[in-house]
Design a protein around this motif. Structure first.
Motif, mmCIF file in Angstrom:
data_model
loop_
_atom_site.group_PDB
_atom_site.id
_atom_site.type_symbol
_atom_site.label_atom_id
_atom_site.label_comp_id
_atom_site.label_asym_id
_atom_site.label_seq_id
_atom_site.Cartn_x
_atom_site.Cartn_y
_atom_site.Cartn_z
ATOM 1 N N GLU A 234 0.828 -1.212 0.000
ATOM 2 C CA GLU A 234 0.000 0.000 0.000
ATOM 3 C C GLU A 234 0.861 1.260 0.000
ATOM 4 O O GLU A 234 0.516 2.262 -0.628
ATOM 5 N N LEU A 235 2.000 1.243 0.689
ATOM 6 C CA LEU A 235 2.891 2.405 0.673
ATOM 7 C C LEU A 235 3.598 2.538 -0.671
ATOM 8 O O LEU A 235 3.797 3.654 -1.168
ATOM 9 N N VAL A 236 3.967 1.408 -1.268
ATOM 10 C CA VAL A 236 4.572 1.443 -2.602
ATOM 11 C C VAL A 236 3.612 2.109 -3.586
ATOM 12 O O VAL A 236 3.998 2.977 -4.381
ATOM 13 N N GLU A 237 2.338 1.726 -3.513
ATOM 14 C CA GLU A 237 1.343 2.290 -4.418
ATOM 15 C C GLU A 237 1.071 3.756 -4.103
ATOM 16 O O GLU A 237 0.880 4.573 -5.015
ATOM 17 N N LEU A 238 1.069 4.118 -2.826
ATOM 18 C CA LEU A 238 0.852 5.516 -2.451
ATOM 19 C C LEU A 238 1.933 6.411 -3.043
ATOM 20 O O LEU A 238 1.640 7.460 -3.637
ATOM 21 N N PHE A 239 3.189 6.020 -2.874
ATOM 22 C CA PHE A 239 4.296 6.841 -3.403
ATOM 23 C C PHE A 239 4.265 6.883 -4.925
ATOM 24 O O PHE A 239 4.575 7.910 -5.535
ATOM 25 N N ARG A 240 3.864 5.761 -5.566
ATOM 26 C CA ARG A 240 3.780 5.738 -7.031
ATOM 27 C C ARG A 240 2.717 6.711 -7.528
ATOM 28 O O ARG A 240 2.959 7.510 -8.437
ATOM 29 N N LEU A 241 1.529 6.667 -6.914
ATOM 30 C CA LEU A 241 0.452 7.555 -7.329
ATOM 31 C C LEU A 241 0.765 9.015 -7.006
ATOM 32 O O LEU A 241 0.388 9.917 -7.757
ATOM 33 N N ALA A 242 1.456 9.252 -5.898
ATOM 34 C CA ALA A 242 1.862 10.621 -5.558
ATOM 35 C C ALA A 242 2.805 11.178 -6.626
ATOM 36 O O ALA A 242 2.770 12.380 -6.937
ATOM 37 N N ILE A 244 2.693 10.379 -9.828
ATOM 38 C CA ILE A 244 1.838 10.725 -10.969
ATOM 39 C C ILE A 244 1.090 12.023 -10.705
ATOM 40 O O ILE A 244 0.938 12.874 -11.596
ATOM 41 N N ALA A 245 0.628 12.186 -9.460
ATOM 42 C CA ALA A 245 -0.146 13.378 -9.097
ATOM 43 C C ALA A 245 0.720 14.623 -8.911
ATOM 44 O O ALA A 245 0.195 15.733 -8.816
ATOM 45 N N GLY A 246 2.033 14.429 -8.812
ATOM 46 C CA GLY A 246 2.936 15.578 -8.783
ATOM 47 C C GLY A 246 3.320 16.088 -7.412
ATOM 48 O O GLY A 246 3.766 17.230 -7.284
#
Length: 410
Positions: A234-242, A244-246
């Motif tokens: 879940e943290l890996v995905e959070l940092f990945r999406l962050a 993308i979101a900038g």
């Protein structure tokens, strides 16, 4: 003889003079703009709650910190210490009517009786952004992203602040792998949340009091040296999406972020200034069980609380004491009483055109008027004398460049 009344606000409370409101408006405007930009709907509630609702929140000395009293009907009520229990109550009340997920936001005045320190008052305003009814990590991304956007709108950058992110679920897994039983985790979280506020020796004593052996205490402190989040999907995905979101540059992993409140269940986060001069700027996380504690249906939730005290101190430190004094509006004045009607008419005309106009209430000499207009933060100023009214033409002065242009009074 009657005792003289103190002119000071009650201890821990604040007065907001016009110069203080400039800073408050700067902060609140950023809160509202960031919330609206991310699609959060505004809501509000009364400042008093039932004491029972607030006291159900575990993990803090709630009873000692809440301002509570009995009203004239002997109902036990309290001033809210934060907005999350009220939000849970409001959602639970209409849980069968609402269309989930919901994204709600508010700026709530909160009261908490506690020892005052730098950045902590007994009264403050808190911006809350919450997403209810969404299991996806994208809920955390949206909430944290909105808070980072608000800080940027205030004039700060990722060089000024970092959001420290962790996961109580991940920490629980690490504790379990070290042989620490799940029924001890709540006590471990409570003790570790106090790291930095007391010596590790006292933290170790708290852990032993919670039933941990010396080996388990040693293992717990070893876990707190964890530097990687790669084992936590879940943290890996959070940092990945962050990314993308900038706003990935605003985040950093910190296993030491615990959040003392027992209702947090997953990702948790706290934002700090990069120089380490102030308390946490905001904090929050996932709290999937809170609604059930007050009798609602099980519902996932993510949210944060962002107080106005620390961030205002940070803004003054980073941007300067005058950063909130942006010049705006038009000052209109007049030399003699005979020009007052013309000044009133001009002010009304400019206001109909959408301008903010500060109209002088009495005749003044030009020097005094322009000095007052400058100190009052006017961007432009118009001063009417006898000749101006007679000609039907006045001069509007730019208070920054001192350039003037003619405007018609008719």
């Amino acid at each position: 003889m009657a005792e003289k009344i103190s002119f000071e606000a009650p201890r821990g409370m604040r007065d907001f003079y016009p110069e203080d409101m400039l800073w408050r408006n700067k902060v609140f405007d950023a809160f509202r703009a960031a919330g609206e930009a991310a699609g959060f709907e505004p809501y509000d509630s009364c400042v008093v709650e039932s004491y029972e609702l607030l006291a159900r929140k575990a993990g803090e000395e709630v009873g000692e910190q809440i301002y509570h009293f009995f009203d004239k009907s002997e109902r036990h009520i309290a001033l809210r210490a934060e907005m999350t229990p009220t939000l849970a109550r409001m959602v639970a009340q209409r849980q069968k009517e609402l269309s989930f997920p919901i994204k709600w936001t508010t700026i709530a005045q909160c009261f908490r009786y506690e020892r005052m320190t730098k950045g902590r008052k007994r009264e403050h305003y808190q911006w809350n952004v919450d997403i209810i009814g969404e299991d996806s990590i994208l809920a955390e991304v949206e909430v944290i992203g909105a808070a980072c956007d608000a800080l940027r709108r205030m004039g700060l950058t990722s060089a000024d602040f970092k959001v420290h992110v962790s996961s109580r679920k991940f920490l629980g897994e690490l504790l379990a792998k070290s042989g620490i039983a799940a029924d001890k985790h709540a006590q471990v979280f409570l003790a570790l949340d106090k790291r930095g506020k007391m010596p590790d020796s006292e933290i170790a004593a708290m852990l032993r009091d919670g039933g941990l052996s010396d080996a388990e205490v040693e293992a717990t402190f070893g876990i707190m040296e964890t530097k990687s989040y790669e084992a936590c999907p879940e943290l890996v995905e959070l940092f990945r999406l962050a990314g993308i979101a900038g706003f990935a540059d605003c985040l950093e992993f910190d296993i030491g972020v615990i959040r003392g409140l027992s209702y947090y269940t997953g990702v948790v986060f706290e934002c700090f200034d990069t120089k380490g001069e102030f308390r946490a700027i905001f904090g929050g996380g996932r709290y999937d069980n809170l609604l059930t504690t007050i009798g609602g249906e099980p519902t996932s939730a993510v949210g944060l609380g962002f107080g106005d005290v620390v961030v205002t101190e940070l803004l003054k430190s980073r941007l300067g004491a005058d950063a909130a004094k942006a010049k705006k509006g038009i000052a209109v004045g007049f030399m003699f009483p005979e020009q007052r009607d013309a000044a009133v008419a001009l002010a009304a005309k400019l206001r109909r055109e959408g301008e903010s106009v500060n109209l002088s209430l009495r005749s003044q000499k030009p020097k005094k008027f322009f000095s007052h207009a400058d100190s009052g933060g006017a961007a432009k100023a118009v001063f009417l004398g006898p000749d101006d009214v007679e000609k039907g033409v006045a001069r509007m002065k730019d208070m920054e460049t001192r350039e003037e242009k003619e405007i018609s009074l008719t």
